[in-house]
Design a protein around this motif. Structure first.
Motif: not given
Length: 331
Positions: A179-191
């Motif tokens: 599920a890390f493709d989705a998690v990295l998408d979410l990380m853009e919110i944090g960045t």
């Protein structure tokens, strides 16, 4: 259980913990309670020892309080879903139950919400996430999440048939199931970025994301191994290597550690050429800067993943017969 030792992993930057952790923890706990996702005391203890809040704070050390809270809630939801299949000795082995379980989750993205706890909580996350993300981001994120949902069906079929995939087949499956493709998408919110389709399609950045995903999948496979051995769960790079190469557990562990180091080195190598490749593509300086901010966070999240893996009770306190499971698909 065979004994093994995880070698020191290649982590080029130190881990850092987000200072907004306390506030995000309180918000995540309240959210889980609101949607009934921890319906028993055993379930609550399992969530507390897993410490998804600390995982997210390690993964996103620079995220704002609002972003950290939202990503923490997403991660908590993903962990609750994962336990429904990986740890359940019945549901996880019955492919015919996949559609029954995931149909209501797929339907959320068509605007239909059933009464199940996982579906209602997913709808809440999606409503709030759409409010802060572009339509382009949404178009990327949904297929990544649905790909993850579909990976459970593949694992159910493997389990039912008693087959263990080869390493390359496993790695292709692992990208979806992690599920890390989705998690990295979410990380853009944090960045604090919302990258364009053009940037995501650029080969240098796509390769970078792939290396980050597999480096972290290797970390997860190493540290989750005691839990997965206890549950006779075969979908781990270590056990796949043991099975097909007929080697001992320690040798397989060391091979996966070498794989992890290779993926991290790939991240570093790509980082050296990423700026030049992006600028030669004609991308504006501000867009290139956004990508480089993501790369800095990629290093931070990889270090944070190791830090969390060493401290979480999820893998250190293993129940061969889980008492914490509760059906979260029901109202």
């Amino acid at each position: 259980m065979d004994n093994f030792r995880i070698p020191d992993l290649f982590i080029p930057v130190p881990a850092a913990l987000n200072p907004e952790l306390h506030e995000a923890t309180a918000a995540a706990e309240a959210w889980l309670d609101e949607f009934g996702l921890v319906p028993t005391e055993e379930a609550r203890r399992h969530v507390q020892r897993t410490r998804v809040d600390r995982l997210t704070a390690w993964l996103c050390p620079s995220a704002s309080r609002e972003a950290l809270t939202l990503i923490t809630q997403w991660n908590a939801w993903l962990f609750q879903l994962d336990d429904q299949f990986d740890d359940d000795p019945v549901r996880g082995y019955q492919p015919e139950r996949w559609r029954e379980a995931f149909g209501p989750l797929f339907a959320v993205f068509d605007g239909s919400v059933s009464a199940g706890r996982l579906a209602r909580s997913l709808a809440d996350l999606w409503r709030r996430t759409k409010a802060v993300r572009s339509s382009a981001w949404q178009r990327r994120f949904v297929p990544h999440l649905l790909w993850y949902f579909d990976s459970y069906r593949a694992e159910m079929i493997y389990r039912e048939e008693g087959r263990v995939p080869g390493l390359q087949q496993y790695l292709a499956h692992r990208r979806a199931s992690f599920a890390f493709d989705a998690v990295l998408d979410l990380m853009e919110i944090g960045t604090g970025v919302d990258l364009s389709d053009e940037l995501h399609a650029h080969p240098a950045f796509a390769d970078m994301r792939e290396a980050v995903i597999y480096a972290n999948a290797c970390i997860n496979d190493l540290y989750s191994l005691p839990k997965e051995l206890a549950h006779d769960y075969a979908f781990n790079a270590v056990t796949v290597i043991c099975h097909h190469h007929r080697c001992g557990l320690q040798e397989a562990v060391e091979r996966v550690a070498v794989m992890q180091a290779g993926y991290v080195q790939r991240i570093i190598d790509l980082e050296q050429v990423l700026h030049g490749r992006l600028t030669r593509s004609g991308l504006a300086d501000d867009l290139v800067d956004d990508v480089l901010r993501c790369v800095r966070d990629f290093h931070a999240l990889t270090a944070g993943n190791v830090a969390w893996s060493k401290e979480t009770g999820r893998y250190a306190e293993v129940e061969a017969e889980p008492t914490y499971l509760a059906d979260l698909f029901i109202p």
